[in-house]
Design a protein around this motif. Sequence first.
Motif, PDB file in Angstrom:
ATOM      1  N   THR A   1       0.035  11.754   2.350  1.00 57.65           N
ATOM      2  CA  THR A   1       0.771  11.589   3.606  1.00 57.65           C
ATOM      3  C   THR A   1      -0.210  11.678   4.766  1.00 57.65           C
ATOM      4  O   THR A   1      -1.213  12.396   4.686  1.00 57.65           O
ATOM      5  CB  THR A   1       1.887  12.642   3.786  1.00 57.65           C
TER       6      THR A   1
ATOM      7  N   TRP B   1       5.528   9.920   2.187  1.00 54.56           N
ATOM      8  CA  TRP B   1       4.537  10.087   1.123  1.00 54.56           C
ATOM      9  C   TRP B   1       4.247   8.712   0.535  1.00 54.56           C
ATOM     10  O   TRP B   1       5.172   7.968   0.197  1.00 54.56           O
ATOM     11  CB  TRP B   1       5.044  11.003   0.026  1.00 54.56           C
TER      12      TRP B   1
ATOM     13  N   TYR C   1       0.332  11.551  -4.503  1.00 54.75           N
ATOM     14  CA  TYR C   1       0.926  11.161  -3.220  1.00 54.75           C
ATOM     15  C   TYR C   1      -0.005  11.536  -2.073  1.00 54.75           C
ATOM     16  O   TYR C   1      -0.712  12.548  -2.141  1.00 54.75           O
ATOM     17  CB  TYR C   1       2.257  11.877  -2.997  1.00 54.75           C
TER      18      TYR C   1
ATOM     19  N   PRO D   1       8.121  15.146  -2.370  1.00 53.91           N
ATOM     20  CA  PRO D   1       8.359  13.723  -2.659  1.00 53.91           C
ATOM     21  C   PRO D   1       9.503  13.560  -3.660  1.00 53.91           C
ATOM     22  O   PRO D   1       9.676  14.392  -4.555  1.00 53.91           O
ATOM     23  CB  PRO D   1       7.040  13.262  -3.285  1.00 53.91           C
TER      24      PRO D   1
END
Lengths: 240, 1032
Positions: free
Chosen positions: B510, B517, B508, B473
Amino acid sequence: MKKIFFAILTVFVSYQTVLTAQTADEIVQKHLAAIGGVDKLNSIKSMKMVGSIEIQPGMTAPITMQVINNRALRMDLSIMGMTMNQVVYDNSGWAVVPFNGNPNPEPLTQDQVKEMKKQTDLSGDLLNYKDKGSKIELIGSEDVEGTDTHKVKITEKDGTIGYKFFDKTNFYLIKETKILKLEDKETEVSILYSNFKKTETGFVFAYSMNNEMAGGPITWESFEVNPTIDEAIFKMPAKN
Amino acid sequence: MKTKLILIFAALGIAFSATQAQTKLNSSTIGMIEARCIGSAAMSGRITAVDANNKEPRIFYVGTAGGGIWKTTNAGVSFEPVFDKHCQSIGALAVDQNHPDVVWAGTGESNMRNSVSVGNGLYKSSDAGKNWVKVGLENSEHISKILIDPNNSDIVYVAVPGHLWGSNPDRGLYKTTDGGATWEKILYISETAGCSEVIMDPTNSNRLYASTWEFKRTPYSFNSGGKGSAIYKSEDAGKTWRKLSNGLPEGDFGRVALALAPSEPNNLLAIVESKKTGLYISADGGETWKNQSSSNNVCARPFYFSTIVVDPKDSKRVYRPAYTFSISKDGGYSFIEPQYFAGIHPDHHTLWINPANTSHLLLGTDGGLYQSLDKGNSWTFFWNLPVSQFYHVALDNKSPYNVYGGLQDNGSWKAPSQKAGGIKNGDWEGLYGGDGFWVQPDGEDPDVVYAESQGGSMGRINRKYNMSQSIQPKQGPGDEELRFNWNTPIVRSFTNPKVLYTGSQYLYKTMDKGITWIKISPDLTTNDKTKQKQEESGGLTVDNSSAENHCTIFTIADSPLDENIVWVGTDDGNLQYTTDGGKNWNNVTANYSTAGIPKGTWVSSIQPGRFNKSEVYVTFDNHAYGDMNTYVAKSSDFGKTWRMFKCTEFTGFAHKILEDLKNKDLLFLGTEMGCFMTIDGGETWVRMKNNIPEFALVRDLAIHPETNDLVIATHGRGIYIMDDISPLRSLTNDLMNKDFAFLPSRKTPVTNGRFGGGGGQGGEFVAPNYTDQAVFTYYLKDRLNSGDVRIEIYDENGMMLYDMAGTKRKGINKVYWGMRMKPPKVAETGATLDMTGFVSPLVNPGKYTVKLKVADKVYTDNIELIEDPNSPFTKEELALQRNTSKQMYELIDRFSYSAQQLVEMQKGLNSNLGEIKNTKDKKLLSEYNDKLESIRKTMVATKLGTAITGEKQMREKIAELYAEISMYQGRPTEYQLIRLKGFDDEIKKKAGEVNSTHDIYLEKVNKILVKNGKSPLKLLTMEKWKNETIKP
């Protein structure tokens, strides 16, 4: 087959005595007393043991061992009616391993003879160990299959090192480890002892032993102390 | 026989009980549940010390950063670990060359990187490594050198840099004059500076040189250098010391690497970390110095690479093992690197030179041990030291499953948990470079793996196409600069295979494999700016490798019960959770300190409860503040209140807590010094020792949901798998008070095992597989010292299929059954063993009764064998194979019966032959015997000889076919089936021949015998044969 042969080589007489100690010597005395006492052990002149060995799980083979103190030892093991034997007699030894079609005796190496000859000492390597030139040393405590033991190191006259493990509650020898030297290579062989029983004549023997190199446990059905043994059985037969 | 037995039918887990003292869990209860190390030895680990028996250099010892001590007696063809009962981090080794059975080992590595472990003292062995005794310096934490006086083995010097993570007086140079019984500190600088090196003039053992070192780490900084660093000389065996400075750089020193030339002992060399770091040499025993090379490798990371060695015979030949391997032929004036990274792992820490043959070198690196026979120009690797240093482990759901993990300085890898022929070095597949940490297989695509290197550089790897995309990220609008931990978490959701988490100071998430993210948290750290100065870290030499990145997220764990509950722990002590997928965060940091855990402690792992959403287990690691205590705690109310687990046996700071998948009271704990378990929810803990080093550096733990294997990631001994821990799930305090109990094991598929794979070569590490056999597991309260254990297995008709000896240890026992019947009974005849007597058919899947005879008691249980879910065969094929091998089993029985009947008759005839006087009668007996003998010769091989005669008669041919059919689970080949039919006919014919011979002779012969006062001979009956086949 090699494995079985090895097993036989490394089957030790299972009532080996001991020394050791809270001070090493104290432990020895307690052990010797626990398995029959010094006098009794000194009185053994010959011995015959009959039992069976599990050569692979579920497959047992009858085994017989006959010993004349400090003189001779013969072991017989039968599989499917074929009998192999291994003998040491004074300072030589021979073996028959018939399983691949060779019924003839072949001589043992000097190393093998030396190792087997030690096993003809029916008083065990611990009784009178000092006279035998051995030294003992208490190494400490060790867990053996969940049992708290005294671990004692024994150094024999010829430098061979072994370890003995005595159950702290009854001073029976429940495990021993020997460091065998084959050629230049050291191999550690351990044997576990169990199924201790007192005979009518007052000896305590381990009726079961498990030699990790033997492939399976050995169960003794009988221990005969001071039987008459015909020395003819130790002589190398003629080849066919 | 059966009637004599006292039958006690014990349902699962309910067994005979006796009233005795309470039996509690201890280490030996775990019994035969043993772990196996699967390596790898291909990516070996950091080697910190090597010493040899110089008279017999085939015998040498290897000390490692986290894998204990290994010994070889065959020049490295094989190694044995010899320090598995003690601390695994080794700083120094020394073999007493006058008594080579005496070996000294200093625990606590002194390559002071962020991940370095700690030691617990100095050890000595008097029997060449078999037994070790601690001889002091318990609180040293790090030992860098052991020096034995060659003229007096009782005099030993030990350099102790001392604590890395705090001030402490247990540092300096120590000396014993009584073989280790007592110690005197003979060179002491301060609580912040220890002794890092000591060397001796080989011609004058009173002349010593030592270097001292001031250094310190915190979680967010490192300092090498200060007033305490210097070089000292003593002329009186350490009684008095003089600082050497003439020609050395001005100002503070950092770490000093020190060496002398054994062939010209006035020649000294020192790599002095300072404002003018470089190599300095002296030709007058250190009185004056001059500057030499300052090339990159000479000056490389002085705190980490502190080795410089002079050839024992050639004072001009100098080796600098560091980042790479440099050689000088001019006493250190200039250096070359003959093998810049070619075939050799970078980062070198120890070098041994054979004094008798100085072409022979052993080099310890971050990636294992190497040997050179040409003075360091080329190297061979030792492929058999499985001392790899894992940080984390992950598993997939394949069968067999794969193990994934990242290694210190050795990238990220995967390997199968089982493999035909054993798991070899080549079965490890490299995935990613750098230092490896977290590796996660994708939840959906078996070709996709996520891995990373230090400081959060992470990638999505496609193994099929050998591609990798960076997915770290990036800083978003309004974000502060991102801070990633050196060991950044990449975590897959328990509940949703699409979800992957990672963290900087923000969390984060995903759902599209790292393409997008979503930031789902604010800064979850303390964001303390005073702890974010890694760019200034290192001391005299800046060392900003991301190892000191701080105020970062270190651990992420979502609830196995609720996808929206996610816990996050940081390296600066914050512990927070969300119950709504990240919209709101609850900080419970203030609460855990009330249970006795210091504020600001690194949160090393979090285990959200698998059985109750509000429960959570957490480990805390405060070692970076000098506090080595084991902190592990549980909250049952979402972190409001905490209970700290305590156990006197705990050692090492805590890395990982794991709750079992099925038993809420079964927990596992990994620390820097051991693996522990509890069966009562944390009341009592025991150390796990079963084939695991007792003080293993356990960094991570995982349980496979299908196989119930506990997978243990160690930082120094690779991956251990404790196969099928399901018996541990049924251990309770109640059960342990019974004399005996059956314990459940996983269901076993009926298989022949794995074929192929080949064995390993000499010198190669090969990991064993777990058994393919059925396992009977049972508990014994005490080792059985009286009587034996036997196991009998019966089919549903009550027929005994197998019996064998059981084990008799205290605690958990395991006995293995190959799922075969007993081999057929064979006739006792022939020149060789009858191989049919070693082969038997597999049994069918189904339920079998197990009778366990323990001394004079009998316990009964069932075992279920299942059809192999991975079998490639159809039902019809399996059925045909099973029927065919059963047919063969019966055929062999008939054949052997005929043969035994024949040889027994021959025995009877032979024993009577000498007793019959009448010539005609005698001839008839002989004739009968001869007829039988001629038939026997066609039935079994009878030729004798020492060579393999190769003779094949009926029995040998049947044995061949029988083995072929029995050892393959699929359909037999057409020719095998035809051949079987052929044998069937031949056996019938042969039996007919035997019978007609008996018909012709037996009656006549018996008349003769009776006439001579002998008992008539009887044919062996089928009934007698059968009865002896299976013993009741």
